[in-house]
Structure formats: C-alpha cells, structure tokens
Design a protein around this motif. Structure first.
Motif, mmCIF file in Angstrom:
data_model
loop_
_atom_site.group_PDB
_atom_site.id
_atom_site.type_symbol
_atom_site.label_atom_id
_atom_site.label_comp_id
_atom_site.label_asym_id
_atom_site.label_seq_id
_atom_site.Cartn_x
_atom_site.Cartn_y
_atom_site.Cartn_z
ATOM 1 N N GLU A 119 -101.265 -47.549 -6.584
ATOM 2 C CA GLU A 119 -101.318 -47.395 -7.996
ATOM 3 C C GLU A 119 -99.870 -47.676 -8.537
ATOM 4 N N LYS A 120 -99.748 -47.735 -9.877
ATOM 5 C CA LYS A 120 -98.071 -47.731 -10.265
ATOM 6 C C LYS A 120 -97.583 -46.547 -9.847
ATOM 7 N N SER A 121 -98.154 -45.328 -10.187
ATOM 8 C CA SER A 121 -97.453 -44.017 -9.757
ATOM 9 C C SER A 121 -98.028 -43.330 -8.634
ATOM 10 N N GLY A 122 -98.772 -43.869 -7.742
ATOM 11 C CA GLY A 122 -99.502 -43.560 -6.531
ATOM 12 C C GLY A 122 -98.471 -42.812 -5.750
ATOM 13 N N ARG A 123 -97.420 -43.501 -5.165
ATOM 14 C CA ARG A 123 -96.503 -42.792 -4.435
ATOM 15 C C ARG A 123 -95.924 -41.552 -5.029
ATOM 16 N N ASP A 124 -95.318 -41.648 -6.321
ATOM 17 C CA ASP A 124 -94.936 -40.357 -7.145
ATOM 18 C C ASP A 124 -95.811 -39.398 -7.120
ATOM 19 N N GLU A 125 -97.272 -39.419 -7.396
ATOM 20 C CA GLU A 125 -98.354 -38.513 -7.206
ATOM 21 C C GLU A 125 -98.348 -38.064 -5.904
ATOM 22 N N VAL A 126 -98.026 -38.763 -4.753
ATOM 23 C CA VAL A 126 -98.020 -38.113 -3.557
ATOM 24 C C VAL A 126 -96.968 -37.242 -3.410
ATOM 25 N N ALA A 127 -95.817 -37.425 -3.832
ATOM 26 C CA ALA A 127 -94.549 -36.687 -3.476
ATOM 27 C C ALA A 127 -95.017 -35.726 -4.238
ATOM 28 N N ALA A 145 -97.734 -34.168 -5.365
ATOM 29 C CA ALA A 145 -98.612 -33.104 -4.599
ATOM 30 C C ALA A 145 -98.160 -32.572 -3.232
ATOM 31 N N TRP A 146 -97.147 -33.161 -2.561
ATOM 32 C CA TRP A 146 -96.684 -32.695 -1.441
ATOM 33 C C TRP A 146 -95.677 -31.577 -1.743
ATOM 34 N N GLN A 147 -94.891 -31.802 -2.956
ATOM 35 C CA GLN A 147 -93.922 -30.783 -3.297
ATOM 36 C C GLN A 147 -94.854 -29.571 -3.777
ATOM 37 N N ALA A 148 -95.975 -29.859 -4.544
ATOM 38 C CA ALA A 148 -96.819 -28.691 -4.886
ATOM 39 C C ALA A 148 -97.709 -28.056 -3.543
ATOM 40 N N GLY A 149 -97.692 -28.547 -2.737
ATOM 41 C CA GLY A 149 -98.177 -27.735 -1.600
ATOM 42 C C GLY A 149 -99.902 -28.200 -1.359
ATOM 43 N N GLU A 150 -99.975 -29.275 -2.001
ATOM 44 C CA GLU A 150 -101.479 -29.670 -2.213
ATOM 45 C C GLU A 150 -102.170 -30.561 -0.949
#
Length: 175
Positions: free
Chosen positions: A145-153, A155-160
């Motif tokens: 998705e357009k912002s998919g990689r940013d969302e993964v990042a 979520a990673w930073q949020a410890g999710e």
C-alpha cells in the motif's frame, strides 16, 4: 499461524529487510569514509566495533590492496597479444540469435501456449525445435500500500511487532 498471519509476517519481514539493507549500505559508506579519513589523519587502519555498553563485537579494518592489472581497451590488448603471443589467440566464429528476437519469439509462443510459430507472410506453421512449453513455478508477490512500509516502521517503533518478528530474531539466531 493462519495464512493471513503468515502473509502479514512475510510483509513485515520484507519491509524490515529492505529498510535494514538501505541502512546497512548507508552505514558502510559512512564507515568507509570515516576509515579513509582516519588513515589520512592519524594512520589508523583498524578500529574495534562495540555495542552501546562498550562490548567489542568485531574489528573493522581498512584494507588497501595494491593496484591490479585490468584490460580497459580490448582491441589494443588483443592486437598486442596477436603480435607478440599469437599462440594465445583463439579464433572462432560465433553464431547467436539476437536476444530481442528470442525474447519476442518466446513471448509469442508463450501467448499461443504451444511451441509453434506462424509465418505471417506464407501462413506456414512451424514447430520450433529446441523450444518446449514448461510449467512455471507459482510465486508470491508483495504489493505495498502507498504508506505500508511507513506503517510497518511505525508499528516497529511502537513495539507492536514483537509477536511477529522478535522471537525469530532473538540472540542465537533463528531456530
């Protein structure tokens, strides 16, 4: 793990792999520039790589190999070898099909589903020797998705993402 969870995990790992690869390239470029500068300024050619707590985990060495001979003008080199070491010249006639034609013909045969080509001028159908129809392996494609990689990042930073990624990245490597 369900198929949906497996797909999510694979997408997360792909995003992390891509991000880590980019970060690694940048870190290595910065490291190389720093090592070259340190050699120029202080003669330093090796440094310890340490964890934030100070534990050494590796050594980084600036290797300066000597120059290597490289052919940059194939014609001039070949002429010299021919004149001075003619016994090292290999003469051969090479017959090859143009790559663009191979690509075009194979695409046409694939579209037809059979290794047969029809000459448009004569209408004659040729079975093309040396070509067979082979099954192709299935594969999985990830389309972000357009912002998919940013969302993964994020979520990673949020410890999710710990339940998807961290168990496989624990000390000692993947099991």
């Amino acid at each position: 793990m369900s198929l949906k969870e497996t797909a999510g995990r694979a997408a997360v790992l792909q995003a992390l792999y891509d991000a880590i690869g980019d970060e690694l390239k940048a870190a290595k470029a910065e490291q190389a520039a720093g090592m070259k500068a340190a050699k120029q300024e202080t003669g330093t050619r090796q440094i310890s790589a340490e964890l934030p707590g100070g534990q050494a985990v590796a050594r980084v060495t600036l290797v300066s190999p000597g120059p290597a001979a490289t052919v940059v003008d194939e014609g001039a080199f070949t002429a010299w070898v021919r004149d001075h070491r003619g016994d090292q010249i290999k003469r051969e006639v090479v017959t090859r099909v143009r790559e663009a034609f191979v690509k075009s013909l194979l695409a046409e045969l694939t579209a037809a589903g059979v290794p047969q080509w029809c000459d448009q001028e004569t209408g004659e159908v040729h079975t093309v020797p040396g070509v067979v129809m082979q099954p192709r392996a299935a594969y999985v494609r990830t389309t972000w998705e357009k912002s998919g990689r940013d969302e993964v990042a994020r979520a990673w930073q949020a410890g999710e993402l710990a339940s998807l990624v961290l168990p496989q990245l624990a000390a000692g490597g993947a099991e």
